[in-house]
Design a protein around this motif. Structure first.
Motif, PDB file in Angstrom:
ATOM      1  N   GLU A  95       1.000  -1.236  -0.037  1.00 45.94           N
ATOM      2  CA  GLU A  95       0.100   0.117   0.070  1.00 45.94           C
ATOM      3  C   GLU A  95       0.937   1.225   0.100  1.00 45.94           C
ATOM      4  OE1 GLU A  95      -3.370   0.081  -0.382  1.00 45.94           O
ATOM      5  OE2 GLU A  95      -3.269  -2.082  -0.496  1.00 45.94           O
ATOM      6  N   SER A  96       1.887   1.234   0.721  1.00 46.63           N
ATOM      7  CA  SER A  96       2.868   2.349   0.963  1.00 46.63           C
ATOM      8  C   SER A  96       4.249   1.917   1.223  1.00 46.63           C
ATOM      9  CB  SER A  96       2.284   3.434   1.633  1.00 46.63           C
ATOM     10  OG  SER A  96       2.222   3.187   3.008  1.00 46.63           O
ATOM     11  N   LEU A  97       5.113   2.577   0.574  1.00 41.17           N
ATOM     12  CA  LEU A  97       6.594   2.446   0.912  1.00 41.17           C
ATOM     13  C   LEU A  97       7.310   3.664   1.451  1.00 41.17           C
ATOM     14  CD1 LEU A  97       7.539  -0.016  -2.003  1.00 41.17           C
ATOM     15  CD2 LEU A  97       7.523  -0.577   0.473  1.00 41.17           C
ATOM     16  N   GLN A  98       7.909   3.971   2.617  1.00 39.35           N
ATOM     17  CA  GLN A  98       8.351   5.105   2.898  1.00 39.35           C
ATOM     18  C   GLN A  98       9.794   4.925   3.521  1.00 39.35           C
ATOM     19  OE1 GLN A  98       5.327   4.625   5.229  1.00 39.35           O
ATOM     20  NE2 GLN A  98       4.065   5.420   3.605  1.00 39.35           N
ATOM     21  N   GLY A 101       9.427   2.794   6.813  1.00 36.73           N
ATOM     22  CA  GLY A 101       8.575   1.565   7.034  1.00 36.73           C
ATOM     23  C   GLY A 101       7.572   1.480   5.822  1.00 36.73           C
ATOM     24  N   ALA A 102       6.786   0.279   5.965  1.00 34.63           N
ATOM     25  CA  ALA A 102       5.927   0.378   4.945  1.00 34.63           C
ATOM     26  C   ALA A 102       4.506  -0.391   5.367  1.00 34.63           C
ATOM     27  CB  ALA A 102       6.539  -0.662   3.899  1.00 34.63           C
ATOM     28  N   THR A 103       3.405  -0.114   4.747  1.00 33.79           N
ATOM     29  CA  THR A 103       2.312  -0.887   4.923  1.00 33.79           C
ATOM     30  C   THR A 103       1.944  -1.798   3.759  1.00 33.79           C
ATOM     31  OG1 THR A 103       0.880   0.969   4.042  1.00 33.79           O
ATOM     32  CG2 THR A 103       1.363   1.117   6.491  1.00 33.79           C
ATOM     33  N   VAL A 104       1.221  -2.952   4.033  1.00 32.54           N
ATOM     34  CA  VAL A 104       0.620  -3.875   3.207  1.00 32.54           C
ATOM     35  C   VAL A 104      -0.649  -4.298   3.492  1.00 32.54           C
ATOM     36  CG1 VAL A 104       3.097  -4.752   2.701  1.00 32.54           C
ATOM     37  CG2 VAL A 104       1.526  -5.815   4.275  1.00 32.54           C
ATOM     38  N   THR A 105      -1.282  -4.710   2.486  1.00 36.15           N
ATOM     39  CA  THR A 105      -2.672  -5.162   2.891  1.00 36.15           C
ATOM     40  C   THR A 105      -2.614  -6.670   2.360  1.00 36.15           C
ATOM     41  OG1 THR A 105      -3.708  -4.573   0.809  1.00 36.15           O
ATOM     42  CG2 THR A 105      -3.950  -3.334   2.662  1.00 36.15           C
ATOM     43  N   GLY A 106      -3.398  -7.707   3.239  1.00 39.08           N
ATOM     44  CA  GLY A 106      -3.334  -9.021   2.825  1.00 39.08           C
ATOM     45  C   GLY A 106      -4.661  -9.871   2.821  1.00 39.08           C
ATOM     46  N   ILE A 118      -6.139  -8.882   6.198  1.00 34.11           N
ATOM     47  CA  ILE A 118      -5.239  -8.340   7.300  1.00 34.11           C
ATOM     48  C   ILE A 118      -4.524  -7.077   6.909  1.00 34.11           C
ATOM     49  CG2 ILE A 118      -3.230  -8.932   8.616  1.00 34.11           C
ATOM     50  CD1 ILE A 118      -4.460 -11.850   8.550  1.00 34.11           C
ATOM     51  N   ASP A 119      -4.369  -5.991   7.466  1.00 36.90           N
ATOM     52  CA  ASP A 119      -3.570  -4.971   7.199  1.00 36.90           C
ATOM     53  C   ASP A 119      -2.264  -4.975   8.311  1.00 36.90           C
ATOM     54  OD1 ASP A 119      -5.547  -4.220   5.707  1.00 36.90           O
ATOM     55  OD2 ASP A 119      -6.479  -2.752   7.006  1.00 36.90           O
ATOM     56  N   LEU A 120      -1.115  -4.672   7.810  1.00 34.72           N
ATOM     57  CA  LEU A 120       0.115  -4.727   8.359  1.00 34.72           C
ATOM     58  C   LEU A 120       1.090  -3.533   8.315  1.00 34.72           C
ATOM     59  CD1 LEU A 120       1.041  -8.581   7.685  1.00 34.72           C
ATOM     60  CD2 LEU A 120      -0.145  -7.791   9.669  1.00 34.72           C
ATOM     61  N   MET A 121       1.779  -3.004   9.353  1.00 38.14           N
ATOM     62  CA  MET A 121       2.938  -2.076   9.074  1.00 38.14           C
ATOM     63  C   MET A 121       4.179  -2.771   9.406  1.00 38.14           C
ATOM     64  SD  MET A 121       0.567   1.042  11.113  1.00 38.14           S
ATOM     65  CE  MET A 121       1.910   2.139  10.900  1.00 38.14           C
ATOM     66  N   PHE A 122       5.195  -2.399   8.536  1.00 41.71           N
ATOM     67  CA  PHE A 122       6.408  -2.615   8.918  1.00 41.71           C
ATOM     68  C   PHE A 122       7.043  -1.638   9.136  1.00 41.71           C
ATOM     69  CE2 PHE A 122       4.544  -5.876   6.150  1.00 41.71           C
ATOM     70  CZ  PHE A 122       4.892  -7.052   6.866  1.00 41.71           C
ATOM     71  N   ALA A 123       8.371  -1.726  10.142  1.00 43.81           N
ATOM     72  CA  ALA A 123       9.216  -0.551  10.404  1.00 43.81           C
ATOM     73  C   ALA A 123      10.611  -1.224  10.153  1.00 43.81           C
ATOM     74  CB  ALA A 123       9.197  -0.319  11.944  1.00 43.81           C
ATOM     75  N   PHE A 124      11.578  -0.132   9.812  1.00 46.69           N
ATOM     76  CA  PHE A 124      12.928  -0.494   9.704  1.00 46.69           C
ATOM     77  C   PHE A 124      13.704   0.201  10.829  1.00 46.69           C
ATOM     78  CE2 PHE A 124      11.459   0.852   5.149  1.00 46.69           C
ATOM     79  CZ  PHE A 124      11.396  -0.329   4.668  1.00 46.69           C
ATOM     80  N   LEU A 125      14.470  -0.894  11.375  1.00 47.30           N
ATOM     81  CA  LEU A 125      15.192  -0.760  12.654  1.00 47.30           C
ATOM     82  C   LEU A 125      16.414  -0.244  12.302  1.00 47.30           C
ATOM     83  CD1 LEU A 125      15.114  -4.504  14.288  1.00 47.30           C
ATOM     84  CD2 LEU A 125      13.612  -2.403  14.574  1.00 47.30           C
TER      85      LEU A 125
END
Length: 168
Positions: A95-98, A101-106, A118-125
């Motif tokens: 859905e978005s890349l920054q 982090g990023a968001t995806v839908t599944g 399912i909607d998920l958010m990811f972070a970059f460490l």
């Protein structure tokens, strides 16, 4: 060994979407023991499956250079249980890349029937703020991706194969 909740990638387009499958089997302890007498794949592991697909989708976009982790489950709706003998067909899209982090839908289907959304958010460490070093040992991620047939189906948006990155 890390748990793999994807049996096989069936489609992968860099920066766009991916598809994969998971076969629900009674010989998996979590299926047999989660709800005794009513064997189902725990919903949390469906979330983990989509997080694995989404995390690989996001990580590959950045050449597996960023340390990507699941940060938040925004939504998880389950329409039916995943029983033994079912094959879950996952579809995860970006859905978005920054930069942070990023968001995806599944979505997950069993046959033609909607199973989960399912909607998920990811972070970059950040290298300086969190555990230093890679999240996987040398070659471990590449081995896992090979086991799931990632390199058989993974392509860039122009249709050329995704390379085997040196840092895998």
């Amino acid at each position: 060994m890390r748990w793999l909740w994807i049996d096989r990638f069936t489609e992968f387009v860099s920066g766009s979407h991916t598809r994969g499958i998971k076969n629900v089997s009674l010989d998996e302890e979590v299926v047999d023991e989660y709800c005794p007498g009513y064997p189902v794949l725990p919903p949390t592991l469906v979330i983990e499956s989509m997080a694995q697909l989404g995390g690989i989708l996001v990580s590959e976009y950045y050449g597996f250079e960023k340390r990507c982790v699941l940060a938040k489950v925004g939504k998880a709706v389950f329409h039916q249980p995943a029983r033994t003998g079912d094959q879950l067909q996952y579809h995860v899209k970006v859905e978005s890349l920054q930069d942070t982090g990023a968001t995806v839908t599944g979505v997950s289907h069993i046959g033609e029937t909607l199973h989960a959304e399912i909607d998920l958010m990811f972070a970059f460490l950040d290298q300086d703020r969190f555990t230093s070093g890679p999240l996987f040992g040398p070659g471990d991620l590449e081995s896992m991706l090979r086991l799931m047939n990632f390199f058989h189906v993974a392509v860039r948006p122009d249709g050329t194969p995704v390379p085997i990155y040196e840092n895998l």
